[in-house]
Enzyme design. Structure first.
Site, PDB file in Angstrom:
ATOM      1  N   GLU A   7     -11.973   0.637  17.424  1.00  0.00           N
ATOM      2  CA  GLU A   7     -13.155   0.478  17.121  1.00  0.00           C
ATOM      3  C   GLU A   7     -14.106  -0.549  16.650  1.00  0.00           C
ATOM      4  OE1 GLU A   7      -9.892   0.709  13.137  1.00  0.00           O
ATOM      5  OE2 GLU A   7     -11.157  -1.572  12.887  1.00  0.00           O
ATOM      6  N   ILE A  13       0.649  -0.761   0.850  1.00  0.00           N
ATOM      7  CA  ILE A  13       0.165  -0.131   0.106  1.00  0.00           C
ATOM      8  C   ILE A  13       1.027   1.452  -0.373  1.00  0.00           C
ATOM      9  CG2 ILE A  13      -1.862   1.595   1.106  1.00  0.00           C
ATOM     10  CD1 ILE A  13      -2.936  -1.595   2.151  1.00  0.00           C
ATOM     11  N   HIS A  17     -12.899   2.350   9.416  1.00  0.00           N
ATOM     12  CA  HIS A  17     -12.190   1.038   8.088  1.00  0.00           C
ATOM     13  C   HIS A  17     -12.739   0.942   7.330  1.00  0.00           C
ATOM     14  CE1 HIS A  17      -9.704  -2.097   9.947  1.00  0.00           C
ATOM     15  NE2 HIS A  17      -9.248  -2.049   8.255  1.00  0.00           N
ATOM     16  N   ASP A  26      -9.217   5.688   8.830  1.00  0.00           N
ATOM     17  CA  ASP A  26      -9.957   5.087   9.023  1.00  0.00           C
ATOM     18  C   ASP A  26     -10.115   4.372   9.959  1.00  0.00           C
ATOM     19  OD1 ASP A  26     -12.259   4.242   7.037  1.00  0.00           O
ATOM     20  OD2 ASP A  26      -9.857   2.695   6.506  1.00  0.00           O
ATOM     21  N   THR A  64      -4.484   5.237   8.212  1.00  0.00           N
ATOM     22  CA  THR A  64      -5.336   3.872   7.207  1.00  0.00           C
ATOM     23  C   THR A  64      -4.987   3.017   7.981  1.00  0.00           C
ATOM     24  OG1 THR A  64      -4.536   4.026   5.353  1.00  0.00           O
ATOM     25  CG2 THR A  64      -6.333   5.461   5.551  1.00  0.00           C
ATOM     26  N   SER A  65      -3.773   1.903   8.678  1.00  0.00           N
ATOM     27  CA  SER A  65      -3.128   0.893   8.667  1.00  0.00           C
ATOM     28  C   SER A  65      -3.788   0.372  10.175  1.00  0.00           C
ATOM     29  CB  SER A  65      -2.155   1.562   9.273  1.00  0.00           C
ATOM     30  OG  SER A  65      -1.193   0.109   8.503  1.00  0.00           O
ATOM     31  N   ARG A  66      -3.984   1.106  11.652  1.00  0.00           N
ATOM     32  CA  ARG A  66      -4.160   0.160  12.580  1.00  0.00           C
ATOM     33  C   ARG A  66      -4.224   1.314  13.433  1.00  0.00           C
ATOM     34  NH1 ARG A  66      -5.809  -2.836   9.787  1.00  0.00           N
ATOM     35  NH2 ARG A  66      -5.652  -5.504   9.700  1.00  0.00           N
ATOM     36  N   ALA A  83     -11.819   1.882   4.044  1.00  0.00           N
ATOM     37  CA  ALA A  83     -10.119   2.037   3.422  1.00  0.00           C
ATOM     38  C   ALA A  83      -9.899   0.484   2.283  1.00  0.00           C
ATOM     39  CB  ALA A  83      -8.998   2.107   3.501  1.00  0.00           C
ATOM     40  N   PHE A  84     -10.094  -0.123   2.971  1.00  0.00           N
ATOM     41  CA  PHE A  84     -10.320  -1.840   2.130  1.00  0.00           C
ATOM     42  C   PHE A  84     -11.119  -1.656   0.988  1.00  0.00           C
ATOM     43  CE2 PHE A  84     -13.583  -4.764   3.272  1.00  0.00           C
ATOM     44  CZ  PHE A  84     -13.788  -3.972   4.223  1.00  0.00           C
TER      45      PHE A  84
HETATM   46  P1  NAI Z   1       2.631  -4.352   3.662  1.00  0.00           P
HETATM   47  O1  NAI Z   1       3.239  -6.016   4.523  1.00  0.00           O
HETATM   48  O2  NAI Z   1       3.057  -5.355   2.058  1.00  0.00           O
HETATM   49  O3  NAI Z   1       3.892  -4.103   3.845  1.00  0.00           O
HETATM   50  C1  NAI Z   1       4.339  -3.268   5.661  1.00  0.00           C
HETATM   51  C2  NAI Z   1       5.390  -2.588   4.773  1.00  0.00           C
HETATM   52  O4  NAI Z   1       5.539  -2.080   6.775  1.00  0.00           O
HETATM   53  C3  NAI Z   1       6.864  -3.036   4.420  1.00  0.00           C
HETATM   54  O5  NAI Z   1       7.345  -2.756   3.704  1.00  0.00           O
HETATM   55  C4  NAI Z   1       7.554  -3.461   6.050  1.00  0.00           C
HETATM   56  O6  NAI Z   1       8.732  -3.878   5.793  1.00  0.00           O
HETATM   57  C5  NAI Z   1       7.234  -2.089   7.105  1.00  0.00           C
HETATM   58  N1  NAI Z   1       7.335  -1.900   8.599  1.00  0.00           N
HETATM   59  C6  NAI Z   1       7.254  -2.897   9.437  1.00  0.00           C
HETATM   60  N2  NAI Z   1       7.688  -3.011  10.642  1.00  0.00           N
HETATM   61  C7  NAI Z   1       7.775  -1.497  10.290  1.00  0.00           C
HETATM   62  C8  NAI Z   1       7.752  -0.884  11.260  1.00  0.00           C
HETATM   63  N3  NAI Z   1       8.207  -1.157  12.777  1.00  0.00           N
HETATM   64  N4  NAI Z   1       8.346   1.048  11.019  1.00  0.00           N
HETATM   65  C9  NAI Z   1       7.778   1.076   9.431  1.00  0.00           C
HETATM   66  N5  NAI Z   1       8.070  -0.243   8.774  1.00  0.00           N
HETATM   67  C10 NAI Z   1       7.825  -1.016   8.996  1.00  0.00           C
HETATM   68  O7  NAI Z   1       1.723  -4.171   3.561  1.00  0.00           O
HETATM   69  P2  NAI Z   1       0.592  -3.234   3.203  1.00  0.00           P
HETATM   70  O8  NAI Z   1      -0.293  -4.388   2.648  1.00  0.00           O
HETATM   71  O9  NAI Z   1       1.088  -2.739   2.455  1.00  0.00           O
HETATM   72  O10 NAI Z   1      -0.427  -3.332   4.408  1.00  0.00           O
HETATM   73  C11 NAI Z   1       0.208  -2.403   5.906  1.00  0.00           C
HETATM   74  C12 NAI Z   1      -0.957  -1.988   6.631  1.00  0.00           C
HETATM   75  O11 NAI Z   1      -2.087  -1.024   5.785  1.00  0.00           O
HETATM   76  C13 NAI Z   1      -1.527  -3.687   7.352  1.00  0.00           C
HETATM   77  O12 NAI Z   1      -0.695  -3.678   7.719  1.00  0.00           O
HETATM   78  C14 NAI Z   1      -3.114  -2.705   7.179  1.00  0.00           C
HETATM   79  O13 NAI Z   1      -2.247  -2.700   9.008  1.00  0.00           O
HETATM   80  C15 NAI Z   1      -3.377  -2.335   6.987  1.00  0.00           C
HETATM   81  N6  NAI Z   1      -4.263  -2.261   6.135  1.00  0.00           N
HETATM   82  C16 NAI Z   1      -5.830  -1.284   6.406  1.00  0.00           C
HETATM   83  C17 NAI Z   1      -6.538  -1.243   5.912  1.00  0.00           C
HETATM   84  C18 NAI Z   1      -8.536  -0.696   6.143  1.00  0.00           C
HETATM   85  O14 NAI Z   1      -8.965  -0.677   5.383  1.00  0.00           O
HETATM   86  N7  NAI Z   1      -7.708   0.498   6.679  1.00  0.00           N
HETATM   87  C19 NAI Z   1      -6.778  -2.675   4.673  1.00  0.00           C
HETATM   88  C20 NAI Z   1      -5.589  -3.385   4.797  1.00  0.00           C
HETATM   89  C21 NAI Z   1      -4.329  -2.727   5.546  1.00  0.00           C
END
Ligand code: NAI
Length: 339
Positions: A265, A156, A297, A260, A234-236, A299-300
Site C-alpha cells: 500500500e 479493536i 488505510h 482497508d 482492517t489490520s495489516r 479505518a483509524f
Molecule cells: P491489540 O494489541 O490491542 O490487539 C491485538 C490482539 O491480537 C491481542 O489480543 C493479541 O493477543 C492478538 N494476537 C497477537 N498475535 C496473534 C496471533 N498470531 N493470532 C491471533 N491473535 C493474535 O491491537 P489493536 O489496537 O486491537 O490493533 C489491532 C491491529 O489493528 C494492529 O496491530 C494494527 O495492525 C491494526 N490497526 C489498523 C488501523 C487502520 O487504520 N486500519 C489502525 C490501528 C490499528
C-alpha cells in the site's frame, strides 16, 4: 537537548491536529510532506526526534543513516510498528508508538465494510448516481443468525465482537490469549483457528502483523473456509496473500473482501493518483471485483482518533526530552520481529 521534531509524511490533518495539541507543549515541529526514505533522510540533520507514520519504512540502512544524522527517537504516530526494523534500530534509536487511540475508529469502520459488502451499499451508491434505480444484482444477506470469526480480540477486535453480537451473530474468536470478560459480556466463543476458518461466514482480522502470521490468509487457509466467505482486513496488508485472495475471488470461494490495507500500500495509499495509473497488477485486479471494497488505510481516521494520536505522540516525545521512562517504547524482542 534541542527540542526539534521533524515530522514526515505530514498531511493537512496531521498539521492541524499537531498544531493544536502542541499549543500545550510548545515544541518546534517541522512538517515535511515527503515520506522518510534514504533520499529524504538528510532532512533529519539537527532533529533529535523524527515523527513517522505507517508508510515511513525504516530498514537497516535508513536506521544507520538516522543514527548518523543525530536522530535519537522515532516517535510513531501509529499503533503498528511492523514498518520499523527494531533489530537494526536497537541501541541506536529509541522507538515509541501510540498503543491506544480510540479503537472505536477501526472497529466501527470494520462494521461499515461488513454492512457494505453484505448489503451492496458501495454498488448502489454508484448505481443511483447514474440514475439506475433497478434492484437487479443488489440482493444482500442478513447478518442476523450468521457466524462471524474475529481473529485478534484486543482493543479493536473486542469492540468488533461486541458490535457483531449486537446484530444477533454467533461470534467465534481466535486469539493467543483469551479475554474472559468479553466471553462473559457477549457469549462469544474462543476457538482454535481451524474451527473459526471452517465455521465463519465472515472473517475479520484484528491481530498485529508478526513473522508467524505473515500471509495468514492464503491458499491453504482459504481452502478451509466456507464457500462465499467474506474476508475483512482492517489490520495489516501482509496478513493476506493477495495473489491467493484474487484466485479465491475468481473461483467464488471468497464471496467478498473488505480491505482497508494492502501489502504494497505504501506506493499508493494516501496519494492522489487520479491523473496516473496503478502500476501494480494485483491491486489493479482486486479493484475490478464488484464484491471487493478497497479503502486506503483510513479505518483509524476519525476526529477522535487523530486527536488521541497527536496528544499521545507529544506526551511520548515529552517523556523523551525530559529523560523520563518511555512508557510506550517498543523494544526489539528476538521472537517478535525478523529483520
Ligand atoms: P491489540 O494489541 O490491542 O490487539 C491485538 C490482539 O491480537 C491481542 O489480543 C493479541 O493477543 C492478538 N494476537 C497477537 N498475535 C496473534 C496471533 N498470531 N493470532 C491471533 N491473535 C493474535 O491491537 P489493536 O489496537 O486491537 O490493533 C489491532 C491491529 O489493528 C494492529 O496491530 C494494527 O495492525 C491494526 N490497526 C489498523 C488501523 C487502520 O487504520 N486500519 C489502525 C490501528 C490499528
Amino acid at each position: 537537548m534541542d527540542q526539534r521534531i521533524a515530522m514526515f509524511d505530514s498531511k493537512s490533518y496531521d498539521i492541524e491536529a499537531f498544531t493544536k495539541a502542541n499549543e500545550h507543549f510548545g515544541y518546534h515541529i517541522t512538517y515535511f510532506e515527503p515520506k522518510l526514505t534514504i533520499e529524504t533522510a538528510p532532512l533529519t540533520q539537527g532533529f533529535p526526534v523524527v515523527c513517522l507514520f505507517v508508510h515511513d519504512i525504516v530498514k537497516h540502512k535508513l536506521a544507520n543513516i538516522l543514527a548518523k544524522t543525530g536522530v535519537k527517537l522515532i516517535a510513531l504516530r501509529s499503533n503498528g510498528y511492523n514498518h520499523i526494523d527494531l533489530r537494526a534500530s536497537a541501541g541506536k534509536l529509541k522507538v515509541v508508538r501510540v498503543p491506544k487511540y480510540s479503537p472505536y475508529s477501526v472497529a466501527e469502520y470494520t462494521i461499515g465494510l461488513i454492512l457494505s459488502l453484505y448489503r451492496k451499499l458501495h454498488t448502489v451508491y454508484l448505481q443511483t448516481k447514474g440514475n439506475n434505480f433497478s434492484l437487479r444484482g443488489l440482493q444482500g444477506q442478513e447478518l442476523h443468525g450468521k457466524t462471524a470469526g474475529v481473529i485478534g480480540s484486543g482493543q479493536i477486535g473486542s469492540i468488533v465482537v461486541r458490535l457483531l453480537t449486537a446484530f444477533g451473530m454467533k461470534v467465534l474468536v481466535y486469539d493467543v490469549k483469551e479475554d474472559k470478560s468479553l466471553v462473559n459480556d457477549t457469549h462469544c466463543h474462543y476457538t482454535d483457528l481451524n474451527t473459526l476458518l471452517a465455521e465463519s461466514d465472515i472473517i475479520t482480522l484484528h491481530c498485529p502483523l508478526l513473522p508467524e502470521n505473515h500471509h495468514l490468509i492464503n491458499k491453504q487457509t482459504m481452502a478451509k473456509m466456507k464457500e462465499g466467505v467474506v474476508i475483512i482486513n482492517t489490520s495489516r496488508g501482509g496478513l493476506v496473500h493477495t495473489g491467493d485472495l484474487i484466485a479465491a475471488l475468481k473461483s467464488k470461494k471468497v464471496g467478498g473482501a473488505g480491505l482497508d490495507v494492502y501489502e504494497e500500500e505504501e506506493q499508493f495509499f494516501y496519494e492522489d493518483l487520479s491523473h496516473s495509473f496503478i502500476d501494480d497488477d494485483l491491486l489493479a485486479r482486486l479493484m475490478t471485483f464488484p464484491n471487493v471494497f478497497i479503502s486506503s488505510h483510513q479505518a483509524f481516521f476519525t476526529k477522535e482518533a487523530v486527536h488521541d494520536i497527536a496528544q499521545t505522540t507529544l506526551l511520548n516525545i515529552r517523556s523523551f526530552f525530559e529523560g523520563k521512562a518511555l512508557e510506550n517504547e517498543v523494544v526489539y524482542r528476538i521472537k517478535e520481529q525478523k529483520s
